[in-house]
Design a protein around this motif. Sequence first.
Motif, PDB file in Angstrom:
ATOM      1  N   ASN A  32       8.707 -19.959  12.328  1.00 37.80           N
ATOM      2  CA  ASN A  32       9.666 -20.373  12.808  1.00 37.80           C
ATOM      3  C   ASN A  32      10.387 -19.418  13.577  1.00 37.80           C
ATOM      4  N   PRO A  33      10.407 -19.990  15.059  1.00 33.11           N
ATOM      5  CA  PRO A  33      11.075 -18.940  16.047  1.00 33.11           C
ATOM      6  C   PRO A  33      12.563 -19.013  16.223  1.00 33.11           C
ATOM      7  N   ASP A  34      13.173 -19.743  15.335  1.00 36.81           N
ATOM      8  CA  ASP A  34      14.394 -19.760  15.300  1.00 36.81           C
ATOM      9  C   ASP A  34      15.210 -18.725  14.127  1.00 36.81           C
ATOM     10  N   GLY A  35      16.418 -18.267  14.261  1.00 39.66           N
ATOM     11  CA  GLY A  35      16.807 -17.439  13.656  1.00 39.66           C
ATOM     12  C   GLY A  35      17.430 -16.077  14.123  1.00 39.66           C
ATOM     13  N   GLU A  36      17.603 -15.072  13.419  1.00 42.34           N
ATOM     14  CA  GLU A  36      17.923 -13.805  13.843  1.00 42.34           C
ATOM     15  C   GLU A  36      16.965 -12.891  14.189  1.00 42.34           C
ATOM     16  N   ALA A  37      16.334 -13.125  15.650  1.00 43.57           N
ATOM     17  CA  ALA A  37      15.288 -12.420  16.250  1.00 43.57           C
ATOM     18  C   ALA A  37      15.836 -10.857  16.396  1.00 43.57           C
ATOM     19  N   PRO A  38      14.987  -9.991  16.167  1.00 46.03           N
ATOM     20  CA  PRO A  38      15.469  -8.525  16.486  1.00 46.03           C
ATOM     21  C   PRO A  38      15.499  -8.311  18.019  1.00 46.03           C
ATOM     22  N   GLU A  39      16.573  -7.584  18.241  1.00 46.24           N
ATOM     23  CA  GLU A  39      16.660  -7.010  19.809  1.00 46.24           C
ATOM     24  C   GLU A  39      15.474  -6.383  20.277  1.00 46.24           C
ATOM     25  N   PRO A  40      15.234  -6.674  21.383  1.00 46.89           N
ATOM     26  CA  PRO A  40      14.121  -5.982  22.013  1.00 46.89           C
ATOM     27  C   PRO A  40      14.185  -4.314  21.922  1.00 46.89           C
ATOM     28  N   SER A  41      15.276  -3.851  22.490  1.00 47.33           N
ATOM     29  CA  SER A  41      15.632  -2.709  22.403  1.00 47.33           C
ATOM     30  C   SER A  41      15.619  -1.886  21.006  1.00 47.33           C
ATOM     31  N   SER A  42      15.953  -2.397  20.058  1.00 41.61           N
ATOM     32  CA  SER A  42      16.560  -1.627  18.693  1.00 41.61           C
ATOM     33  C   SER A  42      15.036  -2.036  18.169  1.00 41.61           C
ATOM     34  N   GLY A  43      14.509  -3.268  18.055  1.00 39.63           N
ATOM     35  CA  GLY A  43      13.398  -3.538  16.901  1.00 39.63           C
ATOM     36  C   GLY A  43      11.938  -3.227  17.497  1.00 39.63           C
ATOM     37  N   SER A  44      11.769  -2.716  18.740  1.00 39.22           N
ATOM     38  CA  SER A  44      10.544  -2.369  19.295  1.00 39.22           C
ATOM     39  C   SER A  44      10.505  -0.800  19.196  1.00 39.22           C
ATOM     40  N   PHE A  46      11.754   1.177  21.402  1.00 41.25           N
ATOM     41  CA  PHE A  46      11.874   1.465  22.776  1.00 41.25           C
ATOM     42  C   PHE A  46      13.440   1.198  23.612  1.00 41.25           C
ATOM     43  N   ALA A  47      14.197   2.163  23.806  1.00 37.50           N
ATOM     44  CA  ALA A  47      15.528   1.887  24.082  1.00 37.50           C
ATOM     45  C   ALA A  47      15.726   0.881  25.400  1.00 37.50           C
ATOM     46  N   ASP A  48      14.833   1.160  26.410  1.00 36.75           N
ATOM     47  CA  ASP A  48      15.019   0.293  27.500  1.00 36.75           C
ATOM     48  C   ASP A  48      14.226  -1.197  27.729  1.00 36.75           C
ATOM     49  N   ALA A  49      13.704  -1.402  26.600  1.00 40.96           N
ATOM     50  CA  ALA A  49      12.884  -2.776  26.405  1.00 40.96           C
ATOM     51  C   ALA A  49      13.828  -3.885  26.550  1.00 40.96           C
ATOM     52  N   SER A  50      13.519  -4.813  27.273  1.00 40.96           N
ATOM     53  CA  SER A  50      14.573  -6.059  27.386  1.00 40.96           C
ATOM     54  C   SER A  50      13.470  -7.444  27.029  1.00 40.96           C
ATOM     55  N   THR A  51      12.361  -7.242  26.764  1.00 44.03           N
ATOM     56  CA  THR A  51      11.200  -8.439  26.419  1.00 44.03           C
ATOM     57  C   THR A  51      10.516  -8.020  25.328  1.00 44.03           C
ATOM     58  N   TRP A  52      10.363  -8.363  24.335  1.00 44.82           N
ATOM     59  CA  TRP A  52       9.131  -7.832  23.319  1.00 44.82           C
ATOM     60  C   TRP A  52       8.256  -9.092  22.986  1.00 44.82           C
ATOM     61  N   GLN A  53       7.300  -8.743  23.128  1.00 45.82           N
ATOM     62  CA  GLN A  53       6.153  -9.749  22.756  1.00 45.82           C
ATOM     63  C   GLN A  53       5.841  -9.409  21.019  1.00 45.82           C
ATOM     64  N   TYR A  54       6.441 -10.492  20.205  1.00 42.57           N
ATOM     65  CA  TYR A  54       6.901 -10.004  18.911  1.00 42.57           C
ATOM     66  C   TYR A  54       5.876 -10.605  17.805  1.00 42.57           C
ATOM     67  N   ALA A  55       5.218 -11.747  17.985  1.00 43.76           N
ATOM     68  CA  ALA A  55       4.141 -12.361  17.030  1.00 43.76           C
ATOM     69  C   ALA A  55       2.992 -12.962  17.835  1.00 43.76           C
ATOM     70  N   GLY A  56       1.684 -12.350  17.522  1.00 42.71           N
ATOM     71  CA  GLY A  56       0.475 -13.226  18.292  1.00 42.71           C
ATOM     72  C   GLY A  56      -0.236 -14.157  17.480  1.00 42.71           C
ATOM     73  N   ASP A  57      -0.513 -15.142  18.158  1.00 38.68           N
ATOM     74  CA  ASP A  57      -1.585 -15.970  17.600  1.00 38.68           C
ATOM     75  C   ASP A  57      -0.903 -16.745  16.093  1.00 38.68           C
TER      76      ASP A  57
END
Length: 83
Positions: A32-44, A46-57
Amino acid sequence: MWNIARYPCNPGQFEDWSTGACKTSSCSVVANPDGEAPEPSSGSGFADASTWQYAGDVYVSYNGVCYEVDLSVSEFSDPGLLQ
């Protein structure tokens, strides 16, 4: 723009963003791609992240069709326009 790939779950699984649990994805149990996705900068981590490849396949359903995809989260509504 910084892109970070870091999967919190094994390939073929997705994280339930509401509980943090890893669930196995298939065409019978879709991610389910909806919901409270983590922020790239805090979840990954890496403080400068703006996009996070979060789940594969993992599998999602769109208009009744099952697709195998990689899920990403971004602080931008359309990160493809930034290139």
